[in-house]
Design a protein around this motif. Structure first.
Motif: not given
Length: 162
Positions: A59-83
């Protein structure tokens, strides 16, 4: 006549510059989305183990990956806004968005039963589908931009030969 030709050349060069900027922004968004997709796919794999009694560490490993995905999604959202901003400069408005949403971490850790695991796994799948859909939309827009860039470059070459 020469003045008209120079104005057309200048306009084409300006349009080409704007399209190149949009393509660069779209490429950055795609790279960011690829990272989100990779993290979500990893979380999905951990989630499958978790549903079959993986325990606290899984469960902890899964949520570690989810936390990383959330951070990356925030970055992706910024890149999509620039786009999006770059696309608006070339009169190709669109609204590209990615939402990762809440993964109900609390429920998954403390009510670690099959129902909570199924719920979180469904959220991971939904988020992964959204990320892949957004990636495909960006890819489609980039293909359109590449085609338009080729057309404008041909037109510019023809005008410069005159």
């Amino acid at each position: 006549m020469l003045e008209d030709l120079n104005r057309k050349i200048h306009d084409l060069e300006s349009n080409i510059k704007e399209i190149k900027e949009a393509i660069a922004a779209g490429n950055s968004a795609q790279i960011a989305l690829e990272k989100v997709i990779k993290s979500l796919e990893s979380a999905k794999g951990w989630g499958i183990w978790d549903m079959f009694g993986g325990g606290f560490l899984v469960t902890a490993a899964k949520h570690s990956k989810l936390d990383k995905a959330k951070e990356q999604a925030q970055h992706a959202q910024r890149m999509l806004s620039v786009f999006n901003r770059e696309l608006s400069d070339i009169n190709l408005p669109t609204d590209i968005n990615i939402e990762i949403g809440s993964f109900v971490t609390f429920a998954d850790y403390f009510l670690d039963g099959l129902m909570a695991d199924w719920f979180v796994q469904g959220k991971i799948r939904d988020s992964l589908d959204k990320a892949k859909d957004t990636y495909n939309r960006v890819n489609s827009i980039l293909s359109t931009l590449q085609s338009r860039l080729k057309e404008l470059n041909k037109e510019l070459d023809m005008l410069k030969k005159k």
